[in-house]
Design a protein around this motif. Structure first.
Motif, mmCIF file in Angstrom:
data_model
loop_
_atom_site.group_PDB
_atom_site.id
_atom_site.type_symbol
_atom_site.label_atom_id
_atom_site.label_comp_id
_atom_site.label_asym_id
_atom_site.label_seq_id
_atom_site.Cartn_x
_atom_site.Cartn_y
_atom_site.Cartn_z
ATOM 1 N N LEU A 469 38.674 39.771 33.795
ATOM 2 C CA LEU A 469 38.453 40.033 35.734
ATOM 3 C C LEU A 469 37.106 41.036 35.595
ATOM 4 C CD1 LEU A 469 41.789 41.601 36.365
ATOM 5 C CD2 LEU A 469 40.779 39.760 35.979
ATOM 6 N N PHE A 470 36.276 40.121 36.342
ATOM 7 C CA PHE A 470 35.212 40.648 36.877
ATOM 8 C C PHE A 470 34.220 40.141 37.754
ATOM 9 C CE2 PHE A 470 34.573 36.576 35.029
ATOM 10 C CZ PHE A 470 33.680 36.097 35.654
ATOM 11 N N PHE A 471 33.604 40.725 38.425
ATOM 12 C CA PHE A 471 32.733 40.560 39.210
ATOM 13 C C PHE A 471 33.256 39.023 40.333
ATOM 14 C CE2 PHE A 471 29.241 38.897 36.742
ATOM 15 C CZ PHE A 471 28.722 38.235 37.634
ATOM 16 N N SER A 476 39.505 36.503 43.597
ATOM 17 C CA SER A 476 40.088 35.745 43.509
ATOM 18 C C SER A 476 41.794 36.004 42.912
ATOM 19 C CB SER A 476 39.821 34.095 43.228
ATOM 20 O OG SER A 476 40.521 34.027 42.191
ATOM 21 N N VAL A 477 41.264 36.957 42.314
ATOM 22 C CA VAL A 477 42.410 37.215 41.669
ATOM 23 C C VAL A 477 43.279 38.528 42.817
ATOM 24 C CG1 VAL A 477 43.357 39.011 40.098
ATOM 25 C CG2 VAL A 477 41.846 37.238 39.377
ATOM 26 N N ALA A 478 42.335 39.268 43.221
ATOM 27 C CA ALA A 478 42.932 40.282 44.158
ATOM 28 C C ALA A 478 43.823 39.216 45.732
ATOM 29 C CB ALA A 478 41.909 41.375 44.871
ATOM 30 N N ASP A 479 43.440 38.281 46.171
ATOM 31 C CA ASP A 479 43.818 37.791 46.874
ATOM 32 C C ASP A 479 45.278 36.858 46.535
ATOM 33 O OD1 ASP A 479 41.583 37.804 48.289
ATOM 34 O OD2 ASP A 479 40.896 35.761 48.314
ATOM 35 N N ARG A 480 45.101 36.747 45.170
ATOM 36 C CA ARG A 480 46.524 35.770 44.689
ATOM 37 C C ARG A 480 47.694 37.252 44.315
ATOM 38 N NH1 ARG A 480 50.433 32.556 45.204
ATOM 39 N NH2 ARG A 480 51.097 31.962 43.250
ATOM 40 N N ASP A 502 39.058 42.986 29.051
ATOM 41 C CA ASP A 502 38.468 43.046 29.832
ATOM 42 C C ASP A 502 38.282 43.406 31.330
ATOM 43 O OD1 ASP A 502 35.731 44.899 29.545
ATOM 44 O OD2 ASP A 502 34.603 42.976 29.873
ATOM 45 N N LEU A 503 37.839 44.873 31.889
ATOM 46 C CA LEU A 503 37.904 45.177 33.209
ATOM 47 C C LEU A 503 36.270 45.392 33.397
ATOM 48 C CD1 LEU A 503 39.533 45.114 35.740
ATOM 49 C CD2 LEU A 503 40.042 47.252 34.810
ATOM 50 N N GLU A 504 35.325 44.467 34.302
ATOM 51 C CA GLU A 504 34.089 44.992 34.246
ATOM 52 C C GLU A 504 34.342 45.876 35.571
ATOM 53 O OE1 GLU A 504 30.532 43.679 37.014
ATOM 54 O OE2 GLU A 504 32.979 42.903 37.250
ATOM 55 N N TYR A 505 33.167 46.573 36.219
ATOM 56 C CA TYR A 505 33.161 47.828 36.993
ATOM 57 C C TYR A 505 33.610 47.414 38.612
ATOM 58 C CZ TYR A 505 31.338 51.230 40.287
ATOM 59 O OH TYR A 505 31.010 51.938 40.570
ATOM 60 N N SER A 506 33.115 45.963 38.568
ATOM 61 C CA SER A 506 33.342 45.635 40.196
ATOM 62 C C SER A 506 34.708 45.297 40.208
ATOM 63 C CB SER A 506 32.942 44.018 40.360
ATOM 64 O OG SER A 506 31.251 44.499 40.670
ATOM 65 N N ALA A 507 35.143 44.502 38.776
ATOM 66 C CA ALA A 507 37.319 44.409 39.597
ATOM 67 C C ALA A 507 37.957 45.673 38.965
ATOM 68 C CB ALA A 507 36.915 43.472 38.396
#
Length: 579
Positions: A469-471, A476-480, A502-507
């Motif tokens: 999950l990244f920028f 897209s994931v949040a909308d789903r 992995d979880l990027e800062y924006s995500a």
């Protein structure tokens, strides 16, 4: 780190064993050397005629093909990591080089062509060695297999059409694939029947021997027979085009021309990419379990040095060839001594056989090129790709059409862009699954029509996103997730993060904001099965303290158990619902 002492001990034991072992007698090496000599000579019978044919594909004298099977092969044999890879010209590199040289030397002046070829090969070598310094060996993986299938099919079609006029004894002005196809059709009445007969005889020999005696040196037989026929029947006097004078002796020293660098740089970069891609693919394909591993960055050095060395003798860009390496392996080749033998055969040909090669009909060379280029067009692979995934099939078609419409060099760019779009589409739209439990078993899996009896729990929604999950994909994931929450209207949402590496800062920021919005709407969010890297990111941001330990769960099963316990405490656990 715990493995290091063991590795050191093993290495020390190996050294001591080697020191203690008696030196094998010199005779023990002779069987392996005999196999390499036989394999090298067998490969020469295939490689040298094809190398001359590929030179004509690039619009170069056939002698350039011999030069390319000389120095580059020797340099790679000394530096490469593959034991059997045979390095010289290939079909793809020949057509790419020919396209670039045609742009730089449109009048086809022989002296300018040789200088431009040396400059192009030198630049390819420099780019490859620079890529090694920058540790860019992974770049070869940036062209996906479906895209490479389409690209090579397009190259194959271009090469076949390019050789058809030589088969027919006609001449056309080249203006792009589709216009060339129309031009060939218009010139069909001008076909030279004798030239066509020579080409047909060559095709029959090549195809027939490949099917009846696969290990026989079919190109050598075809070329030798054509030379004999050309001499016996004076084919040139009857209108059949022949190769003509070939310089006898070693190639002369050729220096690159610095003034051509700017013009050749884009093409050299594309050729370097394809050279490395083909080299790595062929090296890995023919590596046996007992062989040392193929090191990508070492291969960059080896192929780069091979092209630099070849440039000084006027050789065209070189790379590892699949078909010629297959010959080496099938003939019993065990080391790069086989390539040294093949290079020696190239020297002998340049010194002794050049006058005879001048009698070779161009139609024969065209037939050799076509037979060994048709293999680039693989309809079965297209069907296989289509049977697995329609999207990748579309990528293959786009890559193929990119070569036919925009040309070979721009086709590389199209292939890379299509690959990048494919990668972006995959990572930008990761799946988010609703998770249920198999009835009567402790198995959690995505809900699907194939398992209509799987159970869910009223008020609890388990969601499992998959992938990094990244920028680029966070929104897209949040909308789903929001769509699924609105659809199911749960009291508790458990995000199963077991498939998120992995979880990027924006995500992470979007996750924090999403949890806060859900809380404001009265929906509780739990995070389950966080991987160590993701958990560390959550802790670094202080999000674990914001959630509290009761909302960070070990896995999705614990989420079900806790939710059922909460419902029981609140006055009776609900029965599982059918999905």
């Amino acid at each position: 780190s715990r493995c290091e002492p063991n590795a050191a001990s093993a290495a020390m034991a190996s050294i001591m064993t080697q020191q203690a072992a008696p030196t094998p007698p010199a005779q023990s090496q002779s069987p392996g050397l005999r196999f390499d000599v036989v394999a090298g000579l067998t490969a020469a019978a295939v490689v040298l005629p094809k190398a001359m044919a590929y030179a004509t594909v690039a619009g170069l004298p056939v002698a350039v093909g011999l030069y390319t099977a000389f120095v580059p092969m020797i340099v790679y044999a000394l530096l490469g990591t593959s034991r059997v890879l045979s390095v010289s010209s290939t079909t793809t590199l020949a057509i790419l080089a020919g396209t670039q040289l045609g742009l730089v030397v449109p009048d086809g002046d022989p002296a300018k062509l040789i200088t431009a070829t040396a400059t192009l090969s030198a630049m390819v070598g420099v780019f490859l060695m620079l890529a090694s310094v920058l540790r860019l060996g992974f770049v070869a993986n940036f062209i996906s297999t479906p895209v490479l299938t389409g690209f090579k099919a397009g190259i194959g079609l271009v090469i076949v059409l390019d050789q058809v006029p030589k088969l027919l004894g006609i001449h056309i002005e080249k203006a792009g694939f589709f216009r060339d196809l129309l031009s060939v059709a218009q010139h069909l009445p001008e076909t030279s029947l004798l030239t066509l007969a020579v080409a047909a005889a060559t095709l029959i020999v090549l195809v027939g021997m490949e099917r009846l005696w696969p290990r026989a040196p079919a190109p050598l037989v075809a070329v030798g027979g054509a030379i004999a026929a050309s001499w016996l029947f004076s084919l040139q006097s009857q209108g059949v085009s022949i190769v003509g004078l070939i310089p006898q002796g070693f190639p002369s020293l050729t220096m690159p021309d610095a003034s051509l660098i700017a013009q050749l740089a884009p093409g050299a970069l594309g050729i370097a990419l394809m050279s490395f891609t083909e080299t790595i693919a062929a090296g890995r394909a023919f590596a046996s379990p007992a062989d040392p591993p193929i090191h990508a960055n070492r291969e960059l050095i080896a192929t780069g040095a091979a092209n630099l060395g070849g440039a000084l003798t006027g050789a065209m860009p070189a790379g590892g060839g699949t078909s010629q390496t297959a010959v080496v392996r099938s003939a019993g080749g065990r080391s790069q001594k086989a390539s040294l033998v093949t290079a020696g055969a190239a020297v002998a040909t340049m010194l002794l056989l050049a006058p005879l090669l001048g009698l070779l009909p161009n139609a024969t060379l065209a037939a050799v090129v076509i037979v060994y280029s048709v293999g680039l067009i693989k309809p079965a692979e297209f069907r296989q790709i289509l049977g697995v995934r329609t999207m990748e099939f579309r990528w293959a078609l786009v890559a193929c059409l990119g070569v036919l419409v925009f040309g070979t060099l721009k086709g590389i760019l199209v292939a890379i862009i299509v690959s990048m779009i494919g990668l972006a589409s995959q990572v930008a739209n990761p799946r988010v699954y609703v998770i249920g439990r198999k009835r009567g078993a402790d198995v959690l899996r995505p809900l699907s029509p194939e398992h209509p009896d799987d159970e869910t729990f009223e008020g609890l929604l388990i969601l499992r996103p998959e992938g990094r999950l990244f920028f680029a994909n966070a929104q897209s994931v949040a909308d789903r997730v929001n769509e699924l929450v609105a659809q199911h209207k749960p009291r508790v949402v458990a995000l199963d993060m077991s498939r998120v590496p992995d979880l990027e800062y924006s995500a992470l920021q979007m996750l924090i904001e999403g949890v806060q919005r859900a809380t404001d709407r009265g929906v509780t969010v739990w995070l389950a099965a966080l991987n160590p890297a993701v958990l560390q990111v959550v802790r670094n941001a202080g999000f674990d303290r914001q959630l509290g330990p009761e909302r960070l769960l070990f896995n999705a099963r614990e989420a079900i158990a806790r939710y059922q316990a909460m419902q029981a405490t609140a006055g009776g656990a609900p029965a599982p619902d059918k999905a």
